[in-house]
Write a protein that holds these residues in place. Sequence first.
Motif, PDB file in Angstrom:
ATOM      1  N   LEU A 211       0.829  -1.208   0.000  1.00  0.00           N
ATOM      2  CA  LEU A 211       0.000   0.000   0.000  1.00  0.00           C
ATOM      3  C   LEU A 211       0.861   1.255   0.000  1.00  0.00           C
ATOM      4  O   LEU A 211       0.561   2.243  -0.680  1.00  0.00           O
ATOM      5  CB  LEU A 211      -0.939   0.000   1.204  1.00  0.00           C
ATOM      6  CG  LEU A 211      -2.196  -0.865   1.107  1.00  0.00           C
ATOM      7  CD1 LEU A 211      -2.926  -0.893   2.449  1.00  0.00           C
ATOM      8  CD2 LEU A 211      -3.134  -0.331   0.018  1.00  0.00           C
ATOM      9  N   ALA A 212       1.950   1.232   0.777  1.00  0.00           N
ATOM     10  CA  ALA A 212       2.848   2.384   0.841  1.00  0.00           C
ATOM     11  C   ALA A 212       3.507   2.652  -0.508  1.00  0.00           C
ATOM     12  O   ALA A 212       3.956   3.775  -0.777  1.00  0.00           O
ATOM     13  CB  ALA A 212       3.914   2.156   1.907  1.00  0.00           C
ATOM     14  N   ARG A 213       3.566   1.634  -1.362  1.00  0.00           N
ATOM     15  CA  ARG A 213       4.172   1.770  -2.692  1.00  0.00           C
ATOM     16  C   ARG A 213       3.123   1.898  -3.784  1.00  0.00           C
ATOM     17  O   ARG A 213       3.450   1.842  -4.978  1.00  0.00           O
ATOM     18  CB  ARG A 213       5.082   0.563  -2.961  1.00  0.00           C
ATOM     19  CG  ARG A 213       6.328   0.523  -2.076  1.00  0.00           C
ATOM     20  CD  ARG A 213       6.963  -0.857  -2.129  1.00  0.00           C
ATOM     21  NE  ARG A 213       8.271  -0.926  -1.481  1.00  0.00           N
ATOM     22  CZ  ARG A 213       8.436  -1.057  -0.172  1.00  0.00           C
ATOM     23  NH1 ARG A 213       7.369  -1.133   0.637  1.00  0.00           N
ATOM     24  NH2 ARG A 213       9.656  -1.109   0.341  1.00  0.00           N
ATOM     25  N   GLY A 214       1.858   2.029  -3.402  1.00  0.00           N
ATOM     26  CA  GLY A 214       0.810   2.288  -4.376  1.00  0.00           C
ATOM     27  C   GLY A 214       0.080   1.080  -4.913  1.00  0.00           C
ATOM     28  O   GLY A 214      -0.697   1.192  -5.867  1.00  0.00           O
ATOM     29  N   LEU A 215       0.293  -0.104  -4.302  1.00  0.00           N
ATOM     30  CA  LEU A 215      -0.389  -1.314  -4.755  1.00  0.00           C
ATOM     31  C   LEU A 215      -1.379  -1.772  -3.698  1.00  0.00           C
ATOM     32  O   LEU A 215      -1.017  -1.982  -2.542  1.00  0.00           O
ATOM     33  CB  LEU A 215       0.625  -2.433  -5.021  1.00  0.00           C
ATOM     34  CG  LEU A 215       0.036  -3.811  -5.370  1.00  0.00           C
ATOM     35  CD1 LEU A 215      -0.733  -3.768  -6.687  1.00  0.00           C
ATOM     36  CD2 LEU A 215       1.134  -4.877  -5.433  1.00  0.00           C
ATOM     37  N   SER A 216      -2.626  -1.943  -4.104  1.00  0.00           N
ATOM     38  CA  SER A 216      -3.680  -2.388  -3.193  1.00  0.00           C
ATOM     39  C   SER A 216      -4.141  -3.784  -3.590  1.00  0.00           C
ATOM     40  O   SER A 216      -4.329  -4.075  -4.776  1.00  0.00           O
ATOM     41  CB  SER A 216      -4.875  -1.427  -3.248  1.00  0.00           C
ATOM     42  OG  SER A 216      -5.944  -1.895  -2.449  1.00  0.00           O
ATOM     43  N   PHE A 217      -4.293  -4.655  -2.592  1.00  0.00           N
ATOM     44  CA  PHE A 217      -4.843  -5.986  -2.833  1.00  0.00           C
ATOM     45  C   PHE A 217      -5.510  -6.472  -1.554  1.00  0.00           C
ATOM     46  O   PHE A 217      -5.402  -5.831  -0.509  1.00  0.00           O
ATOM     47  CB  PHE A 217      -3.759  -6.978  -3.283  1.00  0.00           C
ATOM     48  CG  PHE A 217      -2.600  -7.117  -2.327  1.00  0.00           C
ATOM     49  CD1 PHE A 217      -2.688  -7.907  -1.202  1.00  0.00           C
ATOM     50  CD2 PHE A 217      -1.408  -6.447  -2.575  1.00  0.00           C
ATOM     51  CE1 PHE A 217      -1.626  -8.039  -0.316  1.00  0.00           C
ATOM     52  CE2 PHE A 217      -0.332  -6.573  -1.707  1.00  0.00           C
ATOM     53  CZ  PHE A 217      -0.448  -7.364  -0.575  1.00  0.00           C
ATOM     54  N   LYS A 218      -6.182  -7.590  -1.637  1.00  0.00           N
ATOM     55  CA  LYS A 218      -6.816  -8.192  -0.476  1.00  0.00           C
ATOM     56  C   LYS A 218      -6.035  -9.424  -0.037  1.00  0.00           C
ATOM     57  O   LYS A 218      -5.385 -10.084  -0.856  1.00  0.00           O
ATOM     58  CB  LYS A 218      -8.264  -8.595  -0.779  1.00  0.00           C
ATOM     59  CG  LYS A 218      -9.227  -7.423  -0.907  1.00  0.00           C
ATOM     60  CD  LYS A 218     -10.665  -7.917  -1.070  1.00  0.00           C
ATOM     61  CE  LYS A 218     -11.636  -6.751  -1.132  1.00  0.00           C
ATOM     62  NZ  LYS A 218     -13.041  -7.220  -1.257  1.00  0.00           N
ATOM     63  N   ILE A 224      -3.251 -15.223   1.958  1.00  0.00           N
ATOM     64  CA  ILE A 224      -3.167 -15.340   0.503  1.00  0.00           C
ATOM     65  C   ILE A 224      -3.211 -13.943  -0.116  1.00  0.00           C
ATOM     66  O   ILE A 224      -4.204 -13.225   0.001  1.00  0.00           O
ATOM     67  CB  ILE A 224      -4.328 -16.168  -0.088  1.00  0.00           C
ATOM     68  CG1 ILE A 224      -4.492 -17.493   0.645  1.00  0.00           C
ATOM     69  CG2 ILE A 224      -4.121 -16.376  -1.584  1.00  0.00           C
ATOM     70  CD1 ILE A 224      -3.347 -18.442   0.477  1.00  0.00           C
ATOM     71  N   VAL A 225      -2.112 -13.532  -0.739  1.00  0.00           N
ATOM     72  CA  VAL A 225      -2.106 -12.298  -1.524  1.00  0.00           C
ATOM     73  C   VAL A 225      -2.921 -12.559  -2.787  1.00  0.00           C
ATOM     74  O   VAL A 225      -2.579 -13.435  -3.590  1.00  0.00           O
ATOM     75  CB  VAL A 225      -0.666 -11.895  -1.909  1.00  0.00           C
ATOM     76  CG1 VAL A 225      -0.681 -10.702  -2.861  1.00  0.00           C
ATOM     77  CG2 VAL A 225       0.146 -11.569  -0.665  1.00  0.00           C
ATOM     78  N   THR A 226      -4.024 -11.844  -2.960  1.00  0.00           N
ATOM     79  CA  THR A 226      -4.875 -12.049  -4.127  1.00  0.00           C
ATOM     80  C   THR A 226      -4.813 -10.823  -5.029  1.00  0.00           C
ATOM     81  O   THR A 226      -4.988  -9.694  -4.574  1.00  0.00           O
ATOM     82  CB  THR A 226      -6.336 -12.314  -3.719  1.00  0.00           C
ATOM     83  OG1 THR A 226      -6.854 -11.194  -2.999  1.00  0.00           O
ATOM     84  CG2 THR A 226      -6.432 -13.564  -2.850  1.00  0.00           C
ATOM     85  N   LEU A 227      -4.559 -11.060  -6.291  1.00  0.00           N
ATOM     86  CA  LEU A 227      -4.467  -9.999  -7.283  1.00  0.00           C
ATOM     87  C   LEU A 227      -5.581 -10.180  -8.297  1.00  0.00           C
ATOM     88  O   LEU A 227      -5.705 -11.237  -8.917  1.00  0.00           O
ATOM     89  CB  LEU A 227      -3.106 -10.039  -7.982  1.00  0.00           C
ATOM     90  CG  LEU A 227      -1.882  -9.877  -7.079  1.00  0.00           C
ATOM     91  CD1 LEU A 227      -0.600 -10.036  -7.886  1.00  0.00           C
ATOM     92  CD2 LEU A 227      -1.901  -8.535  -6.367  1.00  0.00           C
ATOM     93  N   CYS A 228      -6.376  -9.138  -8.458  1.00  0.00           N
ATOM     94  CA  CYS A 228      -7.568  -9.228  -9.305  1.00  0.00           C
ATOM     95  C   CYS A 228      -7.681  -7.939 -10.127  1.00  0.00           C
ATOM     96  O   CYS A 228      -8.605  -7.153  -9.942  1.00  0.00           O
ATOM     97  CB  CYS A 228      -8.796  -9.418  -8.400  1.00  0.00           C
ATOM     98  SG  CYS A 228     -10.271 -10.009  -9.234  1.00  0.00           S
ATOM     99  N   PRO A 229      -6.727  -7.701 -11.034  1.00  0.00           N
ATOM    100  CA  PRO A 229      -6.687  -6.427 -11.759  1.00  0.00           C
ATOM    101  C   PRO A 229      -7.745  -6.358 -12.856  1.00  0.00           C
ATOM    102  O   PRO A 229      -8.333  -7.383 -13.237  1.00  0.00           O
ATOM    103  CB  PRO A 229      -5.281  -6.431 -12.365  1.00  0.00           C
ATOM    104  CG  PRO A 229      -4.991  -7.881 -12.583  1.00  0.00           C
ATOM    105  CD  PRO A 229      -5.621  -8.595 -11.420  1.00  0.00           C
ATOM    106  N   PRO A 230      -7.989  -5.175 -13.398  1.00  0.00           N
ATOM    107  CA  PRO A 230      -8.913  -5.052 -14.534  1.00  0.00           C
ATOM    108  C   PRO A 230      -8.423  -5.890 -15.714  1.00  0.00           C
ATOM    109  O   PRO A 230      -7.216  -6.027 -15.940  1.00  0.00           O
ATOM    110  CB  PRO A 230      -8.870  -3.556 -14.872  1.00  0.00           C
ATOM    111  CG  PRO A 230      -8.347  -2.885 -13.647  1.00  0.00           C
ATOM    112  CD  PRO A 230      -7.432  -3.866 -12.992  1.00  0.00           C
ATOM    113  N   LEU A 231      -9.354  -6.427 -16.472  1.00  0.00           N
ATOM    114  CA  LEU A 231      -8.975  -7.213 -17.643  1.00  0.00           C
ATOM    115  C   LEU A 231      -8.312  -6.348 -18.712  1.00  0.00           C
ATOM    116  O   LEU A 231      -7.645  -6.871 -19.602  1.00  0.00           O
ATOM    117  CB  LEU A 231     -10.206  -7.909 -18.236  1.00  0.00           C
ATOM    118  CG  LEU A 231     -11.037  -8.788 -17.300  1.00  0.00           C
ATOM    119  CD1 LEU A 231     -12.108  -9.530 -18.087  1.00  0.00           C
ATOM    120  CD2 LEU A 231     -10.170  -9.752 -16.515  1.00  0.00           C
ATOM    121  N   THR A 232      -8.478  -5.043 -18.614  1.00  0.00           N
ATOM    122  CA  THR A 232      -7.900  -4.117 -19.584  1.00  0.00           C
ATOM    123  C   THR A 232      -6.537  -3.584 -19.150  1.00  0.00           C
ATOM    124  O   THR A 232      -5.972  -2.721 -19.819  1.00  0.00           O
ATOM    125  CB  THR A 232      -8.843  -2.922 -19.798  1.00  0.00           C
ATOM    126  OG1 THR A 232      -9.145  -2.321 -18.515  1.00  0.00           O
ATOM    127  CG2 THR A 232     -10.146  -3.361 -20.445  1.00  0.00           C
TER     128      THR A 232
END
Length: 255
Positions: A211-218, A224-232
């Motif tokens: 988060l401090a580096r600008g990346l948000s995830f759940k 479990i680090v989960t990454l669910c970015p936009p398909l675009t």
Amino acid sequence: MPALDQAARFFGDDGRAHERLADYIDSILTSEGDIAAVVAEPMRWTTVTPPPADFWLRVRDACDRAGTLLIFDEIPSCLGRTGTMFYCEQVGAIPDILTLGKGLGGGVMPMAAIVARADLDVAGDVALGHYTHEKSPVGAAAALATLDVIAEDGLLDRARTLGRHGLDRLAALAQRYPMFGAVRGVGLHLGLELVGPDAETVADRMLYGALARGLSFKLGGGTIVTLCPPLTIAQAQLDRAFDVLDDVAAEISRD
């Protein structure tokens, strides 16, 4: 009944727990005789845990024998996220009802819907229920535009391509840092597991460091680090997310 990814806790850790869970569901449907529906996510979404290949086929057969509806919650997984329009296409079991949401509004409008077998709405006399974010003309327009974009921009194939790239990047991280364990992914839904006695503490450090580096995830299941970015998403942006995870893991490893 337990979630599918917890079946081994109750039905044995020999690789056949899902078979016993399916048999258990079958026995309940048979013995009770009046269960209206089995409602479930086709994949355990929070922990990125795909089901064994034949599990939902067995449950589908049990529902058919008992006259019970099978309802899949595809609110997080619908519309291309997993590389197919619906994740149930990958498990080989066609549900009687699908619930849709989140991506249906294209990330712009809140919109939800259900898709059901035509015969469940006999002559238009059966109400299938009411739900949040329905009856919105603007939301409906956004949903239709979303369907057009998925088809015209080839987003199903893009989800599969970027998903494979993402799995490779996460596998490289897991090789580099002992704090990481299993790497999982379906389409452009990716998971990286933290392992060890302090896994939850390390997972929290990963979260706030990112988060401090600008990346948000759940964090799914706490570890479990989960990454669910936009398909675009552009591949360069996706790679930046993996670079952030690498930076944070390196920082934690140095401490």
